[in-house]
Every structure is written in structure tokens, then in C-alpha cells.
Design an enzyme around this catalytic site. Sequence first.
Site, PDB file in Angstrom:
ATOM      1  N   ASP A   8       1.636  -9.910   6.177  1.00 26.05           N
ATOM      2  CA  ASP A   8       1.778 -10.195   7.293  1.00 26.05           C
ATOM      3  C   ASP A   8       0.118 -10.464   7.997  1.00 26.05           C
ATOM      4  O   ASP A   8      -0.786  -9.829   7.470  1.00 26.05           O
ATOM      5  CB  ASP A   8       2.821 -10.536   8.602  1.00 26.05           C
ATOM      6  CG  ASP A   8       2.143  -8.976   9.074  1.00 26.05           C
ATOM      7  OD1 ASP A   8       1.613  -8.055   8.442  1.00 26.05           O
ATOM      8  OD2 ASP A   8       3.054  -8.765   9.652  1.00 26.05           O
ATOM      9  N   HIS A   9      -0.532 -10.368   9.498  1.00 27.15           N
ATOM     10  CA  HIS A   9      -1.418 -10.183   9.722  1.00 27.15           C
ATOM     11  C   HIS A   9      -2.030  -9.148  10.331  1.00 27.15           C
ATOM     12  O   HIS A   9      -3.396  -8.439  10.442  1.00 27.15           O
ATOM     13  CB  HIS A   9      -1.494 -11.308  11.081  1.00 27.15           C
ATOM     14  CG  HIS A   9      -0.435 -11.034  11.816  1.00 27.15           C
ATOM     15  ND1 HIS A   9       1.093 -11.409  11.406  1.00 27.15           N
ATOM     16  CD2 HIS A   9      -0.721  -9.842  13.065  1.00 27.15           C
ATOM     17  CE1 HIS A   9       1.902 -10.535  12.762  1.00 27.15           C
ATOM     18  NE2 HIS A   9       1.281 -10.094  13.849  1.00 27.15           N
ATOM     19  N   CYS A  65       3.123  -5.104   5.839  1.00 26.09           N
ATOM     20  CA  CYS A  65       2.258  -4.866   7.142  1.00 26.09           C
ATOM     21  C   CYS A  65       2.380  -3.845   8.239  1.00 26.09           C
ATOM     22  O   CYS A  65       1.845  -2.870   7.904  1.00 26.09           O
ATOM     23  CB  CYS A  65       4.223  -5.942   8.284  1.00 26.09           C
ATOM     24  SG  CYS A  65       5.468  -4.093   8.103  1.00 26.09           S
ATOM     25  N   THR A  67       3.756  -1.858   9.548  1.00 18.50           N
ATOM     26  CA  THR A  67       4.345  -0.401   9.647  1.00 18.50           C
ATOM     27  C   THR A  67       4.634  -0.390   8.637  1.00 18.50           C
ATOM     28  O   THR A  67       5.720   0.772   7.741  1.00 18.50           O
ATOM     29  CB  THR A  67       5.967  -0.644  11.269  1.00 18.50           C
ATOM     30  OG1 THR A  67       6.707  -1.905  10.285  1.00 18.50           O
ATOM     31  CG2 THR A  67       4.955   0.155  12.146  1.00 18.50           C
ATOM     32  N   VAL A  69       7.888  -1.326   7.784  1.00 22.11           N
ATOM     33  CA  VAL A  69       9.281  -1.332   7.510  1.00 22.11           C
ATOM     34  C   VAL A  69       9.799  -2.848   7.902  1.00 22.11           C
ATOM     35  O   VAL A  69      10.913  -3.301   7.365  1.00 22.11           O
ATOM     36  CB  VAL A  69       9.284  -0.955   9.040  1.00 22.11           C
ATOM     37  CG1 VAL A  69      11.212  -1.363   9.833  1.00 22.11           C
ATOM     38  CG2 VAL A  69       9.374   0.871   9.367  1.00 22.11           C
ATOM     39  N   GLY A  70       9.034  -3.511   8.695  1.00 20.11           N
ATOM     40  CA  GLY A  70       9.784  -5.029   9.155  1.00 20.11           C
ATOM     41  C   GLY A  70       9.595  -5.896   7.809  1.00 20.11           C
ATOM     42  O   GLY A  70      10.956  -6.389   7.090  1.00 20.11           O
ATOM     43  N   ASN A  99      15.832   5.238  -7.655  1.00 22.29           N
ATOM     44  CA  ASN A  99      16.199   4.526  -6.739  1.00 22.29           C
ATOM     45  C   ASN A  99      16.036   2.956  -7.499  1.00 22.29           C
ATOM     46  O   ASN A  99      16.158   1.671  -7.188  1.00 22.29           O
ATOM     47  CB  ASN A  99      16.175   3.626  -5.276  1.00 22.29           C
ATOM     48  CG  ASN A  99      15.922   5.402  -4.565  1.00 22.29           C
ATOM     49  OD1 ASN A  99      15.075   5.410  -4.030  1.00 22.29           O
ATOM     50  ND2 ASN A  99      17.912   5.659  -4.363  1.00 22.29           N
ATOM     51  N   ARG A 109      -0.948   0.762   9.361  1.00 22.64           N
ATOM     52  CA  ARG A 109      -1.411   1.147  10.522  1.00 22.64           C
ATOM     53  C   ARG A 109      -1.357   3.046  10.441  1.00 22.64           C
ATOM     54  O   ARG A 109      -2.619   3.511  10.885  1.00 22.64           O
ATOM     55  CB  ARG A 109      -0.284   0.934  11.442  1.00 22.64           C
ATOM     56  CG  ARG A 109      -0.530   2.030  12.613  1.00 22.64           C
ATOM     57  CD  ARG A 109       0.653   0.872  13.710  1.00 22.64           C
ATOM     58  NE  ARG A 109       0.139   1.727  15.073  1.00 22.64           N
ATOM     59  CZ  ARG A 109       0.354   0.778  16.502  1.00 22.64           C
ATOM     60  NH1 ARG A 109       0.827   0.017  15.966  1.00 22.64           N
ATOM     61  NH2 ARG A 109      -0.034   1.964  17.361  1.00 22.64           N
ATOM     62  N   ARG A 132      22.769   9.214 -14.688  1.00 22.34           N
ATOM     63  CA  ARG A 132      23.993   9.263 -13.034  1.00 22.34           C
ATOM     64  C   ARG A 132      22.614   8.341 -12.260  1.00 22.34           C
ATOM     65  O   ARG A 132      23.796   7.585 -11.171  1.00 22.34           O
ATOM     66  CB  ARG A 132      23.977  10.363 -12.576  1.00 22.34           C
ATOM     67  CG  ARG A 132      22.460  11.087 -11.708  1.00 22.34           C
ATOM     68  CD  ARG A 132      22.813  12.420 -11.781  1.00 22.34           C
ATOM     69  NE  ARG A 132      21.587  13.463 -10.653  1.00 22.34           N
ATOM     70  CZ  ARG A 132      20.429  13.728 -10.999  1.00 22.34           C
ATOM     71  NH1 ARG A 132      20.202  13.714 -12.546  1.00 22.34           N
ATOM     72  NH2 ARG A 132      19.706  14.612 -10.765  1.00 22.34           N
ATOM     73  N   ARG A 136      24.612   4.907  -9.726  1.00 20.08           N
ATOM     74  CA  ARG A 136      24.409   4.498  -8.321  1.00 20.08           C
ATOM     75  C   ARG A 136      23.809   2.875  -8.820  1.00 20.08           C
ATOM     76  O   ARG A 136      23.756   2.129  -6.861  1.00 20.08           O
ATOM     77  CB  ARG A 136      23.244   5.545  -7.719  1.00 20.08           C
ATOM     78  CG  ARG A 136      24.289   6.286  -7.483  1.00 20.08           C
ATOM     79  CD  ARG A 136      23.265   7.945  -7.692  1.00 20.08           C
ATOM     80  NE  ARG A 136      24.095   9.059  -7.852  1.00 20.08           N
ATOM     81  CZ  ARG A 136      24.034  10.536  -8.168  1.00 20.08           C
ATOM     82  NH1 ARG A 136      23.165  10.711  -7.714  1.00 20.08           N
ATOM     83  NH2 ARG A 136      24.671  11.721  -8.318  1.00 20.08           N
TER      84      ARG A 136
HETATM   85  C1  RB5 Z   1       3.952  -7.144  13.778  1.00 22.44           C
HETATM   86  O1  RB5 Z   1       3.128  -7.224  15.055  1.00 22.44           O
HETATM   87  C2  RB5 Z   1       4.506  -6.395  13.207  1.00 22.44           C
HETATM   88  O2  RB5 Z   1       5.864  -6.188  14.510  1.00 22.44           O
HETATM   89  C3  RB5 Z   1       4.465  -6.130  11.978  1.00 22.44           C
HETATM   90  O3  RB5 Z   1       3.016  -6.213  10.974  1.00 22.44           O
HETATM   91  C4  RB5 Z   1       5.584  -5.660  11.096  1.00 22.44           C
HETATM   92  O4  RB5 Z   1       5.156  -3.751  11.651  1.00 22.44           O
HETATM   93  C5  RB5 Z   1       6.721  -5.515  11.763  1.00 22.44           C
HETATM   94  O5  RB5 Z   1       7.668  -4.403  11.187  1.00 22.44           O
END
Ligand code: RB5
Length: 149
Positions: A8-9, A65, A67, A69-70, A99, A109, A132, A136
Amino acid sequence: MKIAIAADHGGFLLKDGLRDRLRAEGFEVADFGANSAESVDYPDYAAAVARAVAAGQYERGVLICTTGVGMSISANKVAGIRAALGTDDDEVSLTRRHNDANVLTLGARYVDLETAARLTRIFLETQFEGGRHARRVEKIAALDRAARD
Ligand code: RB5
């Protein structure tokens, strides 16, 4: 190996650098965007790469992205995808060995280009151990099937 990459951005600058680095190392890399700092929605990019990997068009995916995470949460909604957030070498190695992760997510970041390139190389070069762990991973696939029913 054919790889799909997107961001993403919040991750596009790191994505561009990583894409160029991987191509220079001989990997075939398809860039699914984004290509600017204009605000976009990370699930759209996660879905594009995850669906292409799940369909077998690419062996692995890399999603970035802010983090990581998203992208991870979104990609894991696609059946057949085992997306893992990578933060250090051992973690990335284990998520391949145990996995059979097929998508690596990175947080722009927290990782610079050198670290991202190193983590991605480990992700691409480490083999699944099977045994194994295959049992899983098959249970993860069963969760995908149960979600469809
Ligand atoms: C965008 O602002 C931010 O939320 C995205 O890049 C990401 O880190 C989401 O998990």
C-alpha cells in the site's frame, strides 16, 4: 521462481526497492502496485497477490504495508494462503520450515531495505520440512474447507 509483490502507500517505496533487488538476484517478480504515496486500501492489494498465489500463478507472495499486520490479516482470508509477518531471520526460517508460509508480509516502518531483502531471501530459499508439520498444515487447509461449507 515466480513471485508476486505488492504494497500500500505505506510500503510502496520499500516494495519498489525490494522488487528491483529481487530481480537483480534473478527472481521473476510481478509488481501488483501500489506505485505512489497516494492513500489506498491494503486489503485490495493483499487480495490481488493472495488470489494469484492461491491460484498457482505465482509460487510465493510478498506484501508490504506500514506494519505488515493488515496485509497479513487480509491475505490469510484467502483459502490456501499461509501469510506470515516476518521480523527476524529465525522467525522467517521457521515459518517456511514449519508452516510452509507462501506469503511473507513486511512492515515498512520497522525494516529497512537490507533487512527486507535478507528476510525475503530466507523466505524464498528455505524449504518446508514436511513430516509432522505437513499434518498441521493439512489441518490449516481443513479450516479453509470448513469456512467454505
Ligand atoms: C495505513 O495507514 C496503514 O494502516 C497500513 O499501511 C497498514 O500498516 C495496516 O495494517
